[in-house]
Scaffold this active site. Structure first.
Site, PDB file in Angstrom:
ATOM      1  N   ASP A 192       0.857  -1.179   0.000  1.00 11.93           N
ATOM      2  CA  ASP A 192       0.000   0.000   0.000  1.00 11.93           C
ATOM      3  C   ASP A 192       0.896   1.232   0.000  1.00 11.93           C
ATOM      4  OD1 ASP A 192      -3.142   0.735   1.182  1.00 11.93           O
ATOM      5  OD2 ASP A 192      -1.602   2.283   1.145  1.00 11.93           O
ATOM      6  N   ILE A 193       0.567   2.164  -0.884  1.00 14.02           N
ATOM      7  CA  ILE A 193       1.404   3.345  -1.077  1.00 14.02           C
ATOM      8  C   ILE A 193       1.552   4.162   0.215  1.00 14.02           C
ATOM      9  CG2 ILE A 193      -0.366   4.999  -1.869  1.00 14.02           C
ATOM     10  CD1 ILE A 193       2.946   4.353  -3.646  1.00 14.02           C
ATOM     11  N   HIS A 238     -10.253  -5.111  -1.697  1.00 15.16           N
ATOM     12  CA  HIS A 238      -8.873  -5.349  -1.242  1.00 15.16           C
ATOM     13  C   HIS A 238      -8.847  -5.606   0.249  1.00 15.16           C
ATOM     14  CE1 HIS A 238      -9.875  -1.067  -1.362  1.00 15.16           C
ATOM     15  NE2 HIS A 238      -9.214  -0.986  -0.215  1.00 15.16           N
TER      16      HIS A 238
HETATM   17  P1  5GP Z   1      -9.420   1.786   1.202  1.00 14.02           P
HETATM   18  O1  5GP Z   1      -9.478   3.160   1.776  1.00 14.02           O
HETATM   19  O2  5GP Z   1     -10.290   1.683  -0.038  1.00 14.02           O
HETATM   20  O3  5GP Z   1      -9.713   0.699   2.183  1.00 14.02           O
HETATM   21  O4  5GP Z   1      -7.929   1.541   0.784  1.00 14.02           O
HETATM   22  C1  5GP Z   1      -7.394   1.918  -0.442  1.00 14.02           C
HETATM   23  C2  5GP Z   1      -5.919   1.885  -0.279  1.00 14.02           C
HETATM   24  O5  5GP Z   1      -5.335   1.915  -1.554  1.00 14.02           O
HETATM   25  C3  5GP Z   1      -5.364   3.077   0.510  1.00 14.02           C
HETATM   26  O6  5GP Z   1      -4.734   2.617   1.694  1.00 14.02           O
HETATM   27  C4  5GP Z   1      -4.372   3.719  -0.463  1.00 14.02           C
HETATM   28  O7  5GP Z   1      -3.181   4.109   0.140  1.00 14.02           O
HETATM   29  C5  5GP Z   1      -4.129   2.620  -1.465  1.00 14.02           C
HETATM   30  N1  5GP Z   1      -3.842   3.125  -2.801  1.00 14.02           N
HETATM   31  C6  5GP Z   1      -4.586   4.002  -3.516  1.00 14.02           C
HETATM   32  N2  5GP Z   1      -4.009   4.222  -4.722  1.00 14.02           N
HETATM   33  C7  5GP Z   1      -2.885   3.449  -4.750  1.00 14.02           C
HETATM   34  C8  5GP Z   1      -1.874   3.246  -5.734  1.00 14.02           C
HETATM   35  O8  5GP Z   1      -1.891   3.817  -6.827  1.00 14.02           O
HETATM   36  N3  5GP Z   1      -0.885   2.382  -5.417  1.00 14.02           N
HETATM   37  C9  5GP Z   1      -0.846   1.733  -4.225  1.00 14.02           C
HETATM   38  N4  5GP Z   1       0.178   0.900  -4.013  1.00 14.02           N
HETATM   39  N5  5GP Z   1      -1.776   1.902  -3.275  1.00 14.02           N
HETATM   40  C10 5GP Z   1      -2.782   2.753  -3.536  1.00 14.02           C
END
Ligand code: 5GP
Ligand code: ZN
Length: 144
Positions: free
Chosen positions: A30-31, A100
């Site tokens: 995760d980035i 995810h």
């Molecule tokens: P959510 O908030 O949907 O549970 O998590 C989405 C996750 O995706 C976030 O923690 C965010 O940092 C990660 N994320 C979003 N865009 C990217 C990307 O382009 N690359 C990576 N490696 N992670 C991403």
């Protein structure tokens, strides 16, 4: 799916830091790196959220989680625990709409990851609890 950032990551149209890949899942860093080693495990098949999984995909995806979790633990011996988080829909903090699973290794109580489960048990009577459980039970039956 077009315009899905995670589908683009799977297809290598967008770079990522891969951790594990097979025919069913792709796992990558995760980035945000909320903690060191924060990893996302995603199905290669585009599903929006948990409500879209069938049993086969769910079992295939979740069966990969323990070995990736153990790998994170072994890669970072200072890892003392691991939170597994899966956000579904915007209200529940989902921001990327390709399902995810977050694997978030824990190093200390002050390691920048927080999750609170407030205790609201005093608001629910025994009857309330029974009726809540029954409401769900009845719906689960329809999905057997
Ligand atoms: P959510 O908030 O949907 O549970 O998590 C989405 C996750 O995706 C976030 O923690 C965010 O940092 C990660 N994320 C979003 N865009 C990217 C990307 O382009 N690359 C990576 N490696 N992670 C991403
Ligand atoms: Zn996608």
């Amino acid at each position: 799916m077009e315009n899905c950032i995670f589908c683009k990551i799977i297809n290598k149209e967008i770079p990522s830091y891969p951790v594990y890949e097979d025919d069913v899942v792709y796992a990558f860093l995760d980035i945000t790196q909320t903690t060191k080693g924060h990893t996302l495990v995603i199905p290669k098949q585009h599903v929006t959220d948990i409500f879209e999984y069938d049993e086969t995909l769910a079992s295939e995806l979740f069966s990969r989680i323990p070995k990736i979790a153990r790998a994170i633990e072994q890669a970072f011996p200072e890892c003392q625990g691991l939170n597994i988080v899966n956000n579904n829909r915007e209200l529940a903090y989902q921001s990327v709409f390709h399902s995810h699973i977050h694997l978030i290794p824990r190093y200390s109580k002050e390691d920048d990851f927080g999750l609170t489960f407030n205790d609201n048990s005093q608001k629910y009577s025994t009857e309330d609890m029974t009726s809540i459980a029954q409401a769900i039970q009845e719906k689960v039956k329809n999905h057997d």
